[in-house]
Write a protein that holds these residues in place. Structure first.
Motif, PDB file in Angstrom:
ATOM      1  N   UNK A 268       0.792  -1.221   0.000  1.00 56.30           N
ATOM      2  CA  UNK A 268       0.000   0.000   0.000  1.00 56.30           C
ATOM      3  C   UNK A 268       0.823   1.270   0.000  1.00 56.30           C
ATOM      4  N   UNK A 269       2.142   1.137  -0.142  1.00 57.78           N
ATOM      5  CA  UNK A 269       3.025   2.304  -0.187  1.00 57.78           C
ATOM      6  C   UNK A 269       3.941   2.167  -1.407  1.00 57.78           C
ATOM      7  N   UNK A 270       4.621   3.246  -1.776  1.00 56.56           N
ATOM      8  CA  UNK A 270       5.555   3.155  -2.924  1.00 56.56           C
ATOM      9  C   UNK A 270       6.785   2.303  -2.653  1.00 56.56           C
ATOM     10  N   UNK A 271       6.959   1.834  -1.408  1.00 55.52           N
ATOM     11  CA  UNK A 271       8.185   1.124  -1.027  1.00 55.52           C
ATOM     12  C   UNK A 271       8.036  -0.391  -1.097  1.00 55.52           C
ATOM     13  N   UNK A 272       6.880  -0.867  -1.550  1.00 61.99           N
ATOM     14  CA  UNK A 272       6.621  -2.303  -1.639  1.00 61.99           C
ATOM     15  C   UNK A 272       7.467  -2.911  -2.766  1.00 61.99           C
ATOM     16  N   UNK A 273       8.352  -3.865  -2.460  1.00 68.76           N
ATOM     17  CA  UNK A 273       9.189  -4.451  -3.520  1.00 68.76           C
ATOM     18  C   UNK A 273       8.392  -5.255  -4.543  1.00 68.76           C
ATOM     19  N   UNK A 274       7.148  -5.614  -4.214  1.00 68.07           N
ATOM     20  CA  UNK A 274       6.331  -6.395  -5.139  1.00 68.07           C
ATOM     21  C   UNK A 274       5.396  -5.539  -5.991  1.00 68.07           C
ATOM     22  N   UNK A 275       5.388  -4.218  -5.776  1.00 62.58           N
ATOM     23  CA  UNK A 275       4.393  -3.373  -6.439  1.00 62.58           C
ATOM     24  C   UNK A 275       4.877  -2.792  -7.760  1.00 62.58           C
ATOM     25  N   UNK A 276       6.130  -3.012  -8.102  1.00 59.19           N
ATOM     26  CA  UNK A 276       6.623  -2.552  -9.397  1.00 59.19           C
ATOM     27  C   UNK A 276       6.987  -1.089  -9.452  1.00 59.19           C
ATOM     28  N   UNK A 277       7.192  -0.433  -8.310  1.00 60.08           N
ATOM     29  CA  UNK A 277       7.635   0.953  -8.298  1.00 60.08           C
ATOM     30  C   UNK A 277       9.153   0.978  -8.466  1.00 60.08           C
TER      31      UNK A 277
ATOM     32  N   UNK B  67      11.513  -1.460  -2.749  1.00 56.46           N
ATOM     33  CA  UNK B  67      12.663  -2.231  -2.275  1.00 56.46           C
ATOM     34  C   UNK B  67      13.797  -1.418  -1.697  1.00 56.46           C
ATOM     35  N   UNK B  68      13.611  -0.100  -1.504  1.00 56.80           N
ATOM     36  CA  UNK B  68      14.733   0.686  -0.967  1.00 56.80           C
ATOM     37  C   UNK B  68      14.863   0.543   0.545  1.00 56.80           C
ATOM     38  N   UNK B  69      13.802   0.076   1.210  1.00 53.75           N
ATOM     39  CA  UNK B  69      13.842  -0.092   2.664  1.00 53.75           C
ATOM     40  C   UNK B  69      13.749  -1.570   3.021  1.00 53.75           C
TER      41      UNK B  69
END
Length: 489
Positions: free
Chosen positions: A311-320, A325-327
């Motif tokens: 639900x955030x831009x930091x999700x490694x599975x969301x394709x952002x 994946x930066x955290x």
């Protein structure tokens, strides 16, 4: 080891139970869940890592344990609940600063060389559960026993340790080699702790007075004063500022996890997103404790400890591509075991302890509740080998995670269904046996209940493994679509 901890007081939970939970994020350490009977507890304990030897009391109790399958580095018992219905999880690796470590250095093993005798190290994560849990009858007793051991033997690492009983939850954090600080969690609060020194408030007057909710090393005041450790302004006492760290690495590894958990527990109490956010993933002052906006159940703690910034831009599975994946996520690939030690208040003493166990990456694994007051755990949880196989929940969970991770979008709904089903069926079995044991007074049925729980978990795990294996096979890179009719022509 890197870990994430969540603690819940009894007025913060849906059923007035206390809960302590922690991911044990080792290096893909194979783990199992066993019961240690009093005659299996050593009388003299020797640490593999630090070589320290400690004579143990004569009256150990039965307790559950999640040791490493490979004993070459020691027991690493991780977590458990004893026969007195006291839970413990140890340890959350935390951070400190050069001022503290210079004033009270870690007690590290010094090998014998150049004619000098070996100097043993202190105690650490390898040792603490075995040294403490079998001998305590309350969470407070756990703090006092561990505090005395730290003062006598010291430690070679910075750690946080949690204890719970039916009424109280306590959190202890080590300070340097020999000092410590501990706090009773307010009953209406949930605590989050992601690999940093956590406590952001402490009542020294209580610690050196009534000792109702705060305990610490006897010389803590002098230690702070003599070493000029107090960085606080305006008379405020914030132990995180005094004893903890504020490093750039924390903003990648630790504070983002606190941000996500706080965002889940108190979504409207603070602003977590946007230009006017009260806290961002890299804030150093994210609160340690929360009155949750709604009471939490075991499933809510599972959600926190299985999370990956969904639900955030930091999700490694969301394709952002920019931020995904930066955290460091909470649900990480290398987790060996995660448990929730739940001490209930609405059942007879013999069945108050429930341990929710989850092996492997929490993002893809199910949580199975088991009764802790049993003479042994079923083979599906306890008979784990170093070789990958499908006869135990540890390795099945590893298989499911490794396969589903590669095709997350195609597998995750089946994984969610699996997790929900194990929760639903697990709770149904616990409700059934709670009723049977209340009515009959035969609390030996707990072992039968655990057998039934494991049979259910085996059935559901075989189904999800079949599903994710099929999906992963269909998406192998060596696949190729070419109509049979073309070949025949």
């Amino acid at each position: 080891m890197p870990c994430t901890t969540v603690l819940a007081g009894k007025l913060a939970t849906n059923d007035r139970s206390t809960m302590i939970a922690r991911t044990d994020d080792g290096h893909f350490d194979e783990k199992k869940l066993i019961v240690v009977e009093p005659d299996q507890q050593p009388k003299i304990y020797k640490s593999v890592e630090s070589h320290v030897e400690i004579t143990l009391p004569e009256n150990p109790m039965r307790y559950t344990s999640c040791p490493s399958v490979d004993p070459k580095h020691g027991i690493w018992a991780a977590t458990g609940i004893n026969a007195a219905n006291v839970g413990m999880t140890a340890t959350e690796t935390t951070t400190s600063n050069p001022r503290v470590l210079a004033a009270d250095p870690m007690v590290e093993l010094r090998e014998a060389k150049d004619g000098e005798e070996e100097r043993c190290g202190g105690i650490g994560e390898e040792d603490i559960v075995v040294l403490v849990l079998p001998y305590i009858r309350s969470a407070r007793e756990g703090v006092l026993r561990l505090g005395a051991l730290l003062e006598q033997y010291g430690t070679y690492e910075s750690n946080g340790i949690a204890f719970n009983d039916e009424n109280e939850v306590w959190w202890l954090e080590t300070i340097g080699g020999h000092h410590w600080i501990a706090k009773k969690i307010p009953e209406d609060r949930v605590i989050i702790n992601p690999n940093q020194f956590g406590m952001d408030s402490f009542d020294l007057e209580d610690a050196f007075g009534a000792r109702e909710s705060h305990l610490c090393s006897a010389d803590l005041r002098e230690f702070i004063s003599e070493n000029h450790l107090d960085l606080n302004q305006n008379g405020k006492f914030n132990p995180r500022d005094i004893f903890g760290s504020h490093r750039d690495m924390d903003h990648i590894y630790n504070t983002p996890r606190a941000w996500f958990m706080g965002r889940c527990l108190a979504p409207h109490t603070y602003r977590w997103d946007g230009e006017n956010a009260d806290f961002t993933p890299e804030s150093d002052d994210i609160p340690w404790s929360y009155v949750p906006e709604r009471k939490v159940a075991a499933e809510d703690i599972q959600y926190l400890l299985s999370s990956h910034y969904q639900g955030t831009p930091y999700d490694p599975y969301a394709g952002h591509a920019e931020k995904g994946g930066i955290y460091r996520p909470i649900g990480i690939n290398r987790t060996g075991v995660t448990t929730i030690c739940q001490i209930r208040s609405d059942v007879p003493d013999a069945i108050k302890g429930i341990e929710w166990v989850c092996f492997g990456s929490t993002t893809f694994s199910a949580w199975l509740p088991v009764y802790t007051n049993a003479p042994q755990m079923p083979d599906y949880l306890s008979n784990v080998t170093l070789d990958a196989e499908t006869d135990n929940l540890y390795w099945v969970s590893r298989f499911v995670g490794a396969l589903a991770d590669k095709c997350y979008g195609s597998c995750i709904q089946n994984v969610w269904g699996y997790q929900d089903t194990v929760n639903i069926r697990g709770r149904q079995i616990v409700l059934k046996y709670d009723r049977l044991m209340r009515e009959s007074g035969d609390f030996t049925l707990a072992a039968q209940a655990n057998d039934e729980l494991c049979a259910m978990a085996r059935e559901e795990s075989a189904q999800i493994l079949n599903k994710v294996l099929r999906t992963a096979s269909e998406q192998m890179k060596n696949g190729f679509s070419f109509a049979d009719t073309c070949v025949n022509k």
